[in-house]
Design a protein around this motif. Structure first.
Motif, PDB file in Angstrom:
ATOM      1  N   LEU A 240       0.839  -1.205   0.000  1.00 39.26           N
ATOM      2  CA  LEU A 240       0.000   0.000   0.000  1.00 39.26           C
ATOM      3  C   LEU A 240       0.868   1.246   0.000  1.00 39.26           C
ATOM      4  O   LEU A 240       0.630   2.186  -0.782  1.00 39.26           O
ATOM      5  N   TYR A 241       1.853   1.268   0.885  1.00 36.09           N
ATOM      6  CA  TYR A 241       2.705   2.451   0.995  1.00 36.09           C
ATOM      7  C   TYR A 241       3.455   2.693  -0.308  1.00 36.09           C
ATOM      8  O   TYR A 241       3.536   3.827  -0.794  1.00 36.09           O
ATOM      9  N   ARG A 242       3.997   1.650  -0.877  1.00 35.89           N
ATOM     10  CA  ARG A 242       4.774   1.798  -2.107  1.00 35.89           C
ATOM     11  C   ARG A 242       3.892   2.287  -3.261  1.00 35.89           C
ATOM     12  O   ARG A 242       4.289   3.151  -4.055  1.00 35.89           O
ATOM     13  N   MET A 243       2.681   1.739  -3.358  1.00 32.03           N
ATOM     14  CA  MET A 243       1.797   2.109  -4.458  1.00 32.03           C
ATOM     15  C   MET A 243       1.363   3.561  -4.377  1.00 32.03           C
ATOM     16  O   MET A 243       1.386   4.304  -5.373  1.00 32.03           O
ATOM     17  N   TYR A 244       0.967   3.996  -3.182  1.00 35.07           N
ATOM     18  CA  TYR A 244       0.334   5.305  -3.062  1.00 35.07           C
ATOM     19  C   TYR A 244       1.277   6.426  -2.633  1.00 35.07           C
ATOM     20  O   TYR A 244       0.836   7.517  -2.284  1.00 35.07           O
ATOM     21  N   THR A 245       2.571   6.149  -2.668  1.00 38.77           N
ATOM     22  CA  THR A 245       3.552   7.232  -2.520  1.00 38.77           C
ATOM     23  C   THR A 245       4.396   7.382  -3.778  1.00 38.77           C
ATOM     24  O   THR A 245       5.322   8.184  -3.806  1.00 38.77           O
ATOM     25  N   SER A 246       4.075   6.639  -4.818  1.00 37.40           N
ATOM     26  CA  SER A 246       4.850   6.706  -6.059  1.00 37.40           C
ATOM     27  C   SER A 246       4.205   7.691  -7.030  1.00 37.40           C
ATOM     28  O   SER A 246       3.027   8.052  -6.902  1.00 37.40           O
ATOM     29  N   GLU A 247       4.984   8.125  -8.014  1.00 36.09           N
ATOM     30  CA  GLU A 247       4.436   8.947  -9.082  1.00 36.09           C
ATOM     31  C   GLU A 247       3.491   8.102  -9.928  1.00 36.09           C
ATOM     32  O   GLU A 247       3.666   6.898 -10.067  1.00 36.09           O
ATOM     33  N   ASP A 248       2.484   8.739 -10.486  1.00 39.34           N
ATOM     34  CA  ASP A 248       1.553   8.094 -11.408  1.00 39.34           C
ATOM     35  C   ASP A 248       1.483   8.985 -12.641  1.00 39.34           C
ATOM     36  O   ASP A 248       0.566   9.777 -12.816  1.00 39.34           O
ATOM     37  N   PHE A 249       2.534   8.855 -13.454  1.00 36.35           N
ATOM     38  CA  PHE A 249       2.734   9.760 -14.584  1.00 36.35           C
ATOM     39  C   PHE A 249       1.580   9.630 -15.587  1.00 36.35           C
ATOM     40  O   PHE A 249       1.081   8.526 -15.796  1.00 36.35           O
ATOM     41  N   PRO A 250       1.080  10.729 -16.180  1.00 36.28           N
ATOM     42  CA  PRO A 250       1.724  12.044 -16.199  1.00 36.28           C
ATOM     43  C   PRO A 250       1.188  13.053 -15.192  1.00 36.28           C
ATOM     44  O   PRO A 250       1.738  14.143 -15.066  1.00 36.28           O
TER      45      PRO A 250
END
Length: 442
Positions: A240-250
């Motif tokens: 969860l933490y990894r998914m929702y703290t990453s960029e979601d380009f663009p």
């Protein structure tokens, strides 16, 4: 990198003839975006100046030039001619007030009814009142009129549909027309939809699609005291933490300089969220938006232009929170407040030990209330007048769409296409009709 991408997108866009109306049967994505840009920027600069000066007597020609130079008035060259955004005239009044009429921030003009919704949910969350949950019965309609371009073809139609969530615990399809349909599994797409396939209309006819749905939706509120008491350190290795703290380009990107300038030395995730919420509420007024599909990075657009609609500031909030290492995500659909039915987007933030918390930065601070919990309600709460269909942005529809979407980022109005291309939404009619909203107790 983001600036380079913008230049590349502009470079490959084909030239289109300047027109106030977009091409409505879209088979090529690049041509579609270029056509939408020409439609969005449809006011010649000289005509726009005349309309602005006629409407706002406190401005003169030099003032308008200054507003263009600073970006309050959005312009773009279309077919070599400088054009203003089609919502310019109204936006000037929203973004540039007359002397002495200072903007007080988002939410500063909230009605008594809006404040009452917040008060009800706060009381309900404490077990002191009822009204925190609603049962909503509504009809969603799409009508596609006949056109020679779709004669003898078939139509594929997607409509937004309520997701099952903690705040929407019960969803029931009452009826559908045509009777054959496909409901997307919640796990199949971040955009919940109901899908229809039917022949295009005959000459003089209209293809009609509709469904009726009843669902339960609840408000939610977390007091600052309860958050601070229960918040824990993040498990930074969790999925969860990894998914929702990453960029979601663009559109969800890192904004390090801005994020850390807002929070300073503060390290508590809840207080950081409050600082970011306050900053957006007080610095980015609402204004009519461009077509999202024409904006390479919506978050950068908001920062550069200094304004944004509900979805644009929600993306800014999410980007800032993720930059700070705080999980945040998107939610959207409709707001169904009495007399204020509209498309709407908001966010959620995750605090370890507390869970996901709704955040509607577009609703801002209700400074007209004497109560602090009502003033700050929408930074840790939400009312029950919502229809949530989307749990993210830019996802694939189910079943997959073949051509560019009318809404490339969000999914609220629905989508229509035939075998020859996307039917851009100005050429078909959509309507969400509320049949009944009543208070229920779970």
């Amino acid at each position: 990198m983001r600036e380079l991408l913008l230049l590349l997108i502009i470079a490959v866009m084909p030239a289109v003839n300047m027109s106030a109306d977009p091409v409505w049967l879209e088979a090529d994505s690049a041509v579609a975006v270029s056509s939408r840009l020409a439609s969005d920027f449809s006011i010649a600069e000289e005509d726009g100046k005349e309309m602005i000066l006629r409407r706002y007597a406190y401005l003169d020609s030099d003032d308008v030039d200054s507003l263009i130079a600073c970006g309050v008035i959005e312009t773009m060259r279309i077919d070599g001619r400088k054009m203003m955004h089609r919502k310019t005239v109204r936006n000037v009044g929203l973004l540039h007030r007359a002397d002495g009429d200072a903007w007080r921030g988002r939410g500063s003009g909230a009605s008594e009814a809006r404040m009452a919704y917040a008060d009800t949910v706060i009381g309900w969350s404490k077990g002191l009142s009822t009204g925190g949950c609603k049962s909503v019965l509504y009809r969603f309609i799409i009508d596609v009129p006949y056109d020679d371009a779709i004669a003898g073809d078939s139509l594929r139609v997607w409509m937004p549909f309520p997701r099952l969530t903690a705040r929407q615990p019960d969803v029931r399809l009452v009826s559908a027309f045509p009777s054959e349909y496909v409901l997307s599994p919640d796990s199949a797409s971040i955009h919940k939809s109901i899908y229809f396939y039917a022949p295009a209309p005959e000459v003089g006819d209209t293809a009609h699609f509709e469904y009726v749905c009843e669902y339960t939706v609840c408000g939610e509120y977390h007091s600052p005291e309860s958050i601070i008491e229960n918040i824990k350190d993040y498990d930074r290795e969790s999925p969860l933490y990894r998914m929702y703290t990453s960029e979601d380009f663009p559109h969800i990107v890192r904004l390090d300089s801005l994020a850390y300038s807002i929070v300073g030395d503060e390290r508590n995730p809840y207080r950081q969220s409050e600082l970011v919420y306050e900053y957006i509420s007080s610095h980015y007024p609402w204004a009519g938006a461009r077509e999202y599909s024409t904006i390479p990075c919506i978050t950068d657009y908001v920062v550069d232009c200094g304004h944004g609609d509900c979805g644009q500031v929600a993306l800014l909030y999410i980007s800032l929170m993720r930059t700070l290492g705080i999980p945040a995500r998107w939610e959207s659909g409709w707001m169904l407040h009495p007399g204020e039915k509209n498309l709407h987007d908001w966010a959620e933030v995750y605090f370890e030990g507390v869970g996901w918390i709704p955040v509607d930065v577009s609703f801002g601070r209700y400074v007209g209330s004497e109560r602090k919990d009502i003033r700050n309600f929408y930074s840790t709460g939400i009312d029950p007048y919502r229809l949530a269909a989307n749990a993210g942005i830019c996802g694939a529809l189910y079943p997959p769409k073949h051509f560019i979407r009318s809404e490339t980022v969000d999914f609220q109005l629905g989508e229509v296409e035939c075998s020859r291309g996307n039917l851009f939404y100005p050429v078909w009619n959509q309507h969400l009709q509320i049949l009944e909203i009543k208070t229920v107790e779970l």
